[in-house]
Design a protein around this motif. Structure first.
Motif: not given
Length: 195
Positions: A16-23, A111-116, A119-130
């Motif tokens: 998620g961090i990597s995707l956020l920085l890439n976006l 994302i950190r709170k969701d992962c804890l 919940k990985f929905d936002e990371v998956e959404q970021l992956g689709r956006r990327y």
């Protein structure tokens, strides 16, 4: 459904961090233009790892920890933003003056709170956006110059009135090149140009 393992949670958080920085447009622009040098892309990857290291690892279940010191180990959005801005300035020589660094920092915390919570929905959404964005370039659009208050505020229009009386431009007369002086022995006399 079975809860994700701490290793899977850590991997998803780092992704998620990597995707956020890439976006992040500011970082993408810096990498595309090699503002961090020829290894800008590698620096972006290092950057993602460095942000991830600001957080305690999720190899043990942090969400079930009852230790009173656990929450204090987690950095807040302001700290993450400051870190992002410092790395952008130090490594890419980019001074990010919009609020995009804070938005990225807030997203990392979310994302950190969701992962804890598993919940990985936002990371998956970021992956689709990327994936959709991959290959497209960030274009720098220079905004209109904005005047500072009082910078050009003058009530005097007198200066503009005199502009109509300006003389027309006239081409200066050409100077003819002087022939070099040659003395009786055949040597040329060197003269300095006037400044």
């Amino acid at each position: 459904m079975e809860a994700p393992s701490p290793a899977q949670t850590q991997t998803t958080f780092e992704r998620g961090i990597s995707l956020l920085l890439n976006l992040w447009p500011a970082l993408t622009l810096a990498v595309q233009n090699n503002w961090g040098g020829p290894d800008s892309s590698d620096k972006r990857d290092w950057f993602a790892g460095a942000v991830s290291e600001l957080f305690p690892p999720l190899t043990t279940s942090t969400s079930t920890s009852t230790s009173p010191s656990a929450p204090s180990e987690e950095p807040d959005a302001e700290y993450i933003e400051e870190f992002l801005l410092n790395v952008m300035l130090d490594e890419f020589e980019v001074n990010v003056d919009d609020d995009s660094a804070f938005e990225v920092a807030e997203s990392i915390i979310r994302i950190r709170k969701d992962c804890l919570k598993g919940k990985f929905d936002e990371v998956e959404q970021l992956g689709r956006r990327y994936t959709e964005k991959k290959g497209s370039k960030v274009v720098f659009a220079k905004g209109e110059d904005q005047e500072e208050e009082g910078e050009w505020d003058t009530d005097d229009d007198e200066e503009d009135e005199d502009m109509e009386d300006a003389p027309a431009l006239v081409q200066a007369p050409r100077r003819e090149k002087q022939e070099p002086e040659v003395d009786e022995d055949g040597f040329q006399t060197v003269t300095r140009k006037k400044r």
